[in-house]
Write a protein that holds these residues in place. Structure first.
Motif, mmCIF file in Angstrom:
data_model
loop_
_atom_site.group_PDB
_atom_site.id
_atom_site.type_symbol
_atom_site.label_atom_id
_atom_site.label_comp_id
_atom_site.label_asym_id
_atom_site.label_seq_id
_atom_site.Cartn_x
_atom_site.Cartn_y
_atom_site.Cartn_z
ATOM 1 N N ALA A 35 0.868 -1.206 -0.019
ATOM 2 C CA ALA A 35 -0.052 -0.083 0.020
ATOM 3 C C ALA A 35 0.696 1.124 0.080
ATOM 4 O O ALA A 35 0.630 2.072 -0.740
ATOM 5 C CB ALA A 35 -0.908 0.052 1.140
ATOM 6 N N LEU A 36 1.888 1.480 0.723
ATOM 7 C CA LEU A 36 2.899 2.447 0.928
ATOM 8 C C LEU A 36 3.681 2.732 -0.425
ATOM 9 O O LEU A 36 3.606 3.585 -0.856
ATOM 10 C CB LEU A 36 3.805 2.136 2.074
ATOM 11 C CG LEU A 36 3.155 2.522 3.563
ATOM 12 C CD1 LEU A 36 4.461 2.314 4.372
ATOM 13 C CD2 LEU A 36 2.541 3.847 3.676
ATOM 14 N N THR A 37 4.049 1.659 -0.991
ATOM 15 C CA THR A 37 4.786 1.553 -2.434
ATOM 16 C C THR A 37 3.871 2.118 -3.410
ATOM 17 O O THR A 37 4.238 3.196 -4.209
ATOM 18 C CB THR A 37 5.463 0.218 -2.677
ATOM 19 O OG1 THR A 37 6.077 0.032 -1.580
ATOM 20 C CG2 THR A 37 6.103 0.344 -3.960
ATOM 21 N N LEU A 38 2.579 1.568 -3.611
ATOM 22 C CA LEU A 38 1.856 2.229 -4.377
ATOM 23 C C LEU A 38 1.407 3.627 -4.148
ATOM 24 O O LEU A 38 1.298 4.422 -5.085
ATOM 25 C CB LEU A 38 0.572 1.399 -4.541
ATOM 26 C CG LEU A 38 -0.634 1.429 -5.711
ATOM 27 C CD1 LEU A 38 0.324 1.364 -6.913
ATOM 28 C CD2 LEU A 38 -1.719 0.531 -5.306
ATOM 29 N N MET A 39 1.385 3.922 -2.756
ATOM 30 C CA MET A 39 0.918 5.368 -2.737
ATOM 31 C C MET A 39 2.346 6.283 -3.189
ATOM 32 O O MET A 39 1.991 7.330 -3.896
ATOM 33 C CB MET A 39 0.765 5.560 -1.036
ATOM 34 C CG MET A 39 0.606 7.038 -0.904
ATOM 35 S SD MET A 39 0.926 7.554 0.813
ATOM 36 C CE MET A 39 2.535 7.102 0.931
ATOM 37 N N TYR A 40 3.273 5.871 -2.722
ATOM 38 C CA TYR A 40 4.624 6.613 -3.376
ATOM 39 C C TYR A 40 4.638 6.667 -4.947
ATOM 40 O O TYR A 40 4.839 7.753 -5.377
ATOM 41 C CB TYR A 40 5.828 5.839 -3.145
ATOM 42 C CG TYR A 40 6.068 5.895 -1.563
ATOM 43 C CD1 TYR A 40 5.688 6.893 -0.664
ATOM 44 C CD2 TYR A 40 6.823 4.628 -0.841
ATOM 45 C CE1 TYR A 40 5.697 6.967 0.657
ATOM 46 C CE2 TYR A 40 6.920 4.868 0.407
ATOM 47 C CZ TYR A 40 6.340 5.675 1.167
ATOM 48 O OH TYR A 40 6.879 5.642 2.709
ATOM 49 N N TRP A 41 4.084 5.545 -5.567
ATOM 50 C CA TRP A 41 4.177 5.654 -6.974
ATOM 51 C C TRP A 41 3.233 6.642 -7.410
ATOM 52 O O TRP A 41 3.440 7.386 -8.318
ATOM 53 C CB TRP A 41 3.637 4.343 -7.779
ATOM 54 C CG TRP A 41 3.733 4.224 -9.106
ATOM 55 C CD1 TRP A 41 5.035 4.340 -9.931
ATOM 56 C CD2 TRP A 41 2.633 4.513 -9.980
ATOM 57 N NE1 TRP A 41 4.524 4.455 -11.262
ATOM 58 C CE2 TRP A 41 3.132 4.372 -11.394
ATOM 59 C CE3 TRP A 41 1.188 4.707 -9.574
ATOM 60 C CZ2 TRP A 41 2.175 4.694 -12.305
ATOM 61 C CZ3 TRP A 41 0.379 5.168 -10.751
ATOM 62 C CH2 TRP A 41 0.854 4.796 -11.990
ATOM 63 N N ARG A 42 1.765 6.571 -6.919
ATOM 64 C CA ARG A 42 0.755 7.304 -7.232
ATOM 65 C C ARG A 42 1.273 8.966 -6.917
ATOM 66 O O ARG A 42 0.892 9.841 -7.879
ATOM 67 C CB ARG A 42 -0.354 7.292 -6.619
ATOM 68 C CG ARG A 42 -0.976 6.071 -6.994
ATOM 69 C CD ARG A 42 -2.346 5.422 -6.217
ATOM 70 N NE ARG A 42 -2.988 4.220 -6.850
ATOM 71 C CZ ARG A 42 -3.672 3.510 -6.320
ATOM 72 N NH1 ARG A 42 -3.930 3.818 -4.872
ATOM 73 N NH2 ARG A 42 -4.120 2.708 -6.747
ATOM 74 N N VAL A 43 1.771 9.311 -5.784
ATOM 75 C CA VAL A 43 2.386 10.510 -5.668
ATOM 76 C C VAL A 43 3.375 10.980 -6.492
ATOM 77 O O VAL A 43 3.293 12.209 -7.097
ATOM 78 C CB VAL A 43 3.143 10.811 -4.063
ATOM 79 C CG1 VAL A 43 3.740 11.948 -3.833
ATOM 80 C CG2 VAL A 43 2.018 10.503 -3.109
ATOM 81 N N GLY A 44 4.402 10.028 -6.881
ATOM 82 C CA GLY A 44 5.559 10.389 -7.776
ATOM 83 C C GLY A 44 4.809 10.723 -9.416
ATOM 84 O O GLY A 44 5.194 11.634 -10.001
ATOM 85 N N ALA A 45 3.808 9.926 -9.664
ATOM 86 C CA ALA A 45 3.256 10.166 -10.877
ATOM 87 C C ALA A 45 2.351 11.474 -11.073
ATOM 88 O O ALA A 45 2.436 11.992 -12.031
ATOM 89 C CB ALA A 45 2.236 8.796 -11.341
ATOM 90 N N ARG A 46 1.664 11.879 -9.864
ATOM 91 C CA ARG A 46 0.883 13.019 -9.918
ATOM 92 C C ARG A 46 1.953 14.271 -10.156
ATOM 93 O O ARG A 46 1.580 14.997 -10.678
ATOM 94 C CB ARG A 46 0.172 13.376 -8.471
ATOM 95 C CG ARG A 46 -0.694 14.344 -8.366
ATOM 96 C CD ARG A 46 -1.970 13.992 -9.177
ATOM 97 N NE ARG A 46 -2.862 14.991 -9.303
ATOM 98 C CZ ARG A 46 -3.842 15.441 -8.427
ATOM 99 N NH1 ARG A 46 -4.356 14.314 -7.370
ATOM 100 N NH2 ARG A 46 -4.589 16.484 -8.324
ATOM 101 N N ILE A 47 2.978 14.024 -9.317
ATOM 102 C CA ILE A 47 3.885 15.313 -9.292
ATOM 103 C C ILE A 47 4.513 15.327 -10.739
ATOM 104 O O ILE A 47 4.622 16.310 -11.384
ATOM 105 C CB ILE A 47 5.024 14.698 -8.358
ATOM 106 C CG1 ILE A 47 4.352 15.341 -6.862
ATOM 107 C CG2 ILE A 47 6.130 15.964 -8.413
ATOM 108 C CD1 ILE A 47 5.279 14.763 -6.003
#
Length: 186
Positions: A35-47
């Motif tokens: 869950a954390l890794t997917l959240m990090y990816w989503r944050v990175g993708a959004r930025i």
């Protein structure tokens, strides 16, 4: 005074209950990591998409720095500017959320930070798959990377399409081929 009857606790029962507890703890850790890794990816993708416009824009650095200050004030050092850069690099390296979702159940965020520091896509895929299939710890992964494992395996001497086919086969079957395991002597 009457002594209560104490039933002896079976060592088998204790062992089985211990196994249940340990198994649940491991499953919880894997779920949290994913869950954390997917959240990090989503944050990175959004930025990457919203601030950097899908490019590595120089003006985005100032925005990224300010964003890092604000997020780390709210959520801690895991959202510092440096961490956000790792997240963006992660989203740039892995553009498909489905792949990230699958790999995040098998690799930790620390694995991804190291994997994403590798610029060569084939080399990055090789190490990600080896970590996944061989279940390398971060320490083992770093040791193999520092020891230039990719450059020493027979696979790296093959044409790019052969390397891609071998990595696809590894992804699909988890089958290690001789080219993935035999090393070229220097």
């Amino acid at each position: 005074m009457i002594k209560p009857i104490i039933h002896p606790i079976s060592t088998v029962l204790v062992a089985e209950l211990s196994q249940l507890i340990e198994s649940a703890r491991k499953q919880a850790a894997v779920s949290v990591n994913a869950a954390l890794t997917l959240m990090y990816w989503r944050v990175g993708a959004r930025i990457h998409r919203e601030i950097l416009g899908g490019k590595r824009a120089g003006y985005g650095d100032a925005v990224l720095t300010e964003l890092g200050h604000q997020l780390s004030a709210n959520y801690g050092r895991g959202f510092s500017t440096k961490s956000l850069r790792h997240m963006v690099r992660f989203a740039e390296a892995y553009t498909d959320e489905a792949i990230v979702s699958t790999l995040s159940r098998q690799l930790s965020w620390s694995h991804f930070v190291i994997v994403c520091s590798i610029d060569d896509e084939l080399k990055r895929d090789f190490y990600a798959e080896m970590c996944r299939v061989q279940k390398w710890s971060v320490r083992t992964f770093q040791k193999q990377l520092n020891g230039m494992l990719y450059e020493r395996v027979a696979l790296s001497k093959q044409p790019e399409d052969v390397i891609k086919a071998q990595l696809d086969r590894l992804k699909d079957t988890d089958e290690m081929t001789p080219d993935l395991t035999f090393k070229e002597p220097y």
